[in-house]
Design a protein around this motif. Structure first.
Motif, mmCIF file in Angstrom:
data_model
loop_
_atom_site.group_PDB
_atom_site.id
_atom_site.type_symbol
_atom_site.label_atom_id
_atom_site.label_comp_id
_atom_site.label_asym_id
_atom_site.label_seq_id
_atom_site.Cartn_x
_atom_site.Cartn_y
_atom_site.Cartn_z
ATOM 1 N N UNK A 158 -0.969 -35.436 30.592
ATOM 2 C CA UNK A 158 -0.633 -35.401 32.018
ATOM 3 C C UNK A 158 0.696 -36.091 32.298
ATOM 4 N N UNK A 159 0.989 -37.136 31.548
ATOM 5 C CA UNK A 159 2.206 -37.913 31.773
ATOM 6 C C UNK A 159 3.356 -37.540 30.837
ATOM 7 N N UNK A 160 3.168 -36.482 30.044
ATOM 8 C CA UNK A 160 4.258 -35.956 29.229
ATOM 9 C C UNK A 160 4.527 -36.706 27.942
ATOM 10 N N UNK A 161 3.597 -37.537 27.492
ATOM 11 C CA UNK A 161 3.786 -38.276 26.245
ATOM 12 C C UNK A 161 3.307 -37.485 25.032
ATOM 13 N N UNK A 162 2.458 -36.515 25.279
ATOM 14 C CA UNK A 162 1.831 -35.721 24.232
ATOM 15 C C UNK A 162 1.816 -34.262 24.675
ATOM 16 N N UNK A 163 1.951 -33.367 23.718
ATOM 17 C CA UNK A 163 1.832 -31.930 23.981
ATOM 18 C C UNK A 163 0.643 -31.392 23.204
ATOM 19 N N UNK A 164 -0.008 -30.390 23.785
ATOM 20 C CA UNK A 164 -1.090 -29.705 23.077
ATOM 21 C C UNK A 164 -0.557 -28.364 22.602
ATOM 22 N N UNK A 165 -0.698 -28.132 21.321
ATOM 23 C CA UNK A 165 -0.360 -26.827 20.766
ATOM 24 C C UNK A 165 -1.571 -25.934 21.011
ATOM 25 N N UNK A 166 -1.391 -24.959 21.855
ATOM 26 C CA UNK A 166 -2.516 -24.131 22.313
ATOM 27 C C UNK A 166 -3.155 -23.332 21.189
ATOM 28 N N UNK A 177 9.190 -14.538 36.614
ATOM 29 C CA UNK A 177 8.228 -15.265 37.445
ATOM 30 C C UNK A 177 8.656 -15.238 38.907
ATOM 31 N N UNK A 178 9.920 -15.483 39.157
ATOM 32 C CA UNK A 178 10.432 -15.474 40.539
ATOM 33 C C UNK A 178 10.278 -14.100 41.185
ATOM 34 N N UNK A 179 10.462 -13.049 40.416
ATOM 35 C CA UNK A 179 10.349 -11.687 40.951
ATOM 36 C C UNK A 179 8.954 -11.383 41.471
ATOM 37 N N UNK A 180 7.952 -11.997 40.882
ATOM 38 C CA UNK A 180 6.580 -11.760 41.345
ATOM 39 C C UNK A 180 6.062 -12.915 42.199
ATOM 40 N N UNK A 181 6.959 -13.838 42.550
ATOM 41 C CA UNK A 181 6.583 -14.954 43.414
ATOM 42 C C UNK A 181 5.785 -16.051 42.746
ATOM 43 N N UNK A 182 5.904 -16.149 41.439
ATOM 44 C CA UNK A 182 5.165 -17.160 40.684
ATOM 45 C C UNK A 182 6.028 -18.398 40.496
ATOM 46 N N UNK A 183 5.439 -19.570 40.743
ATOM 47 C CA UNK A 183 6.152 -20.822 40.559
ATOM 48 C C UNK A 183 5.683 -21.479 39.256
ATOM 49 N N UNK A 184 6.568 -21.557 38.272
ATOM 50 C CA UNK A 184 6.242 -22.180 36.986
ATOM 51 C C UNK A 184 6.209 -23.690 37.172
ATOM 52 N N UNK A 185 5.097 -24.301 36.777
ATOM 53 C CA UNK A 185 4.973 -25.757 36.846
ATOM 54 C C UNK A 185 5.138 -26.404 35.485
ATOM 55 N N UNK A 186 4.650 -25.734 34.457
ATOM 56 C CA UNK A 186 4.740 -26.291 33.109
ATOM 57 C C UNK A 186 4.732 -25.132 32.125
ATOM 58 N N UNK A 187 5.514 -25.267 31.089
ATOM 59 C CA UNK A 187 5.593 -24.220 30.077
ATOM 60 C C UNK A 187 5.535 -24.853 28.694
ATOM 61 N N UNK A 188 4.749 -24.255 27.828
ATOM 62 C CA UNK A 188 4.729 -24.642 26.435
ATOM 63 C C UNK A 188 4.867 -23.350 25.635
ATOM 64 N N UNK A 189 5.947 -23.251 24.902
ATOM 65 C CA UNK A 189 6.189 -22.076 24.078
ATOM 66 C C UNK A 189 5.966 -22.427 22.615
ATOM 67 N N UNK A 190 5.325 -21.527 21.889
ATOM 68 C CA UNK A 190 5.074 -21.744 20.475
ATOM 69 C C UNK A 190 5.566 -20.538 19.685
ATOM 70 N N UNK A 191 6.287 -20.817 18.630
ATOM 71 C CA UNK A 191 6.734 -19.761 17.725
ATOM 72 C C UNK A 191 6.288 -20.133 16.318
#
Length: 161
Positions: free
Chosen positions: A83-91, A135-149
């Motif tokens: 929640x506080x950005x100290x750790x990320x979860x790899x989905x 996201x903006x085109x469909x009116x979606x507001x991104x709050x948090x993003x985690x990308x995995x490759x």
């Protein structure tokens, strides 16, 4: 990058883990939150880890450090740290990694080697790129993003693993 030197072998590594813990503690204080002993130990475990860890791996190590052996202890600490950005979860793998720079609010991207398991965190700004435009085109507001490759790191690519 999550291939830290073992703290037992490197004074600078021990210092950088302690520095990261101090930064996280200060960020918590600035936000009116507490870095409890369980939260601090959980973050320390992830900072020292050479690979992403599952919640039960964290719980096992917390138990070795004297914490109560109950899953909620680990999950509450991990939830707070995420929640506080100290750790990320790899989905994909349902594992956790310490953030490389929690003082810098950013979108996290992870390059995960399918051969050796190395995870590199990279700063991404999907809100500004094609993803953000879509996201903006469909009116979606991104709050948090985690990308995995997933792929192969440079070392594994060179060895043909």
């Amino acid at each position: 990058m999550y291939q830290h030197q073992s703290p037992a072998t490197s004074t600078s590594s021990r210092r950088s883990v302690e520095d990261a813990l101090d930064v996280a503690t200060q960020i918590c204080a600035d936000r009116g939150e507490r870095m409890t002993p369980h939260r601090r130990q959980t973050l320390k475990i992830l900072l020292e880890s050479q690979r992403p860890l599952g919640a039960y791996d964290v719980l096992k190590q917390l138990t070795q450090h004297g914490a109560a052996a109950q899953p909620p202890v680990a999950y509450r600490a991990l939830d707070f740290l995420m929640e506080h950005g100290f750790v990320h979860k790899l989905r994909e793998s349902k594992t956790f990694v310490a953030c490389r720079d929690p003082a810098d609010c950013h979108g996290a991207g992870f390059l995960i080697c399918r051969t050796c398991g190395q995870v590199d965190e990279v700063c991404v700004e999907p809100k500004r790129g094609a993803f953000g435009r879509a996201a903006r085109q469909v009116g979606f507001k991104i709050e948090r993003t985690v990308l995995e490759a997933e792929g192969m790191c440079a070392k594994c690519s060179k060895t043909g693993a």
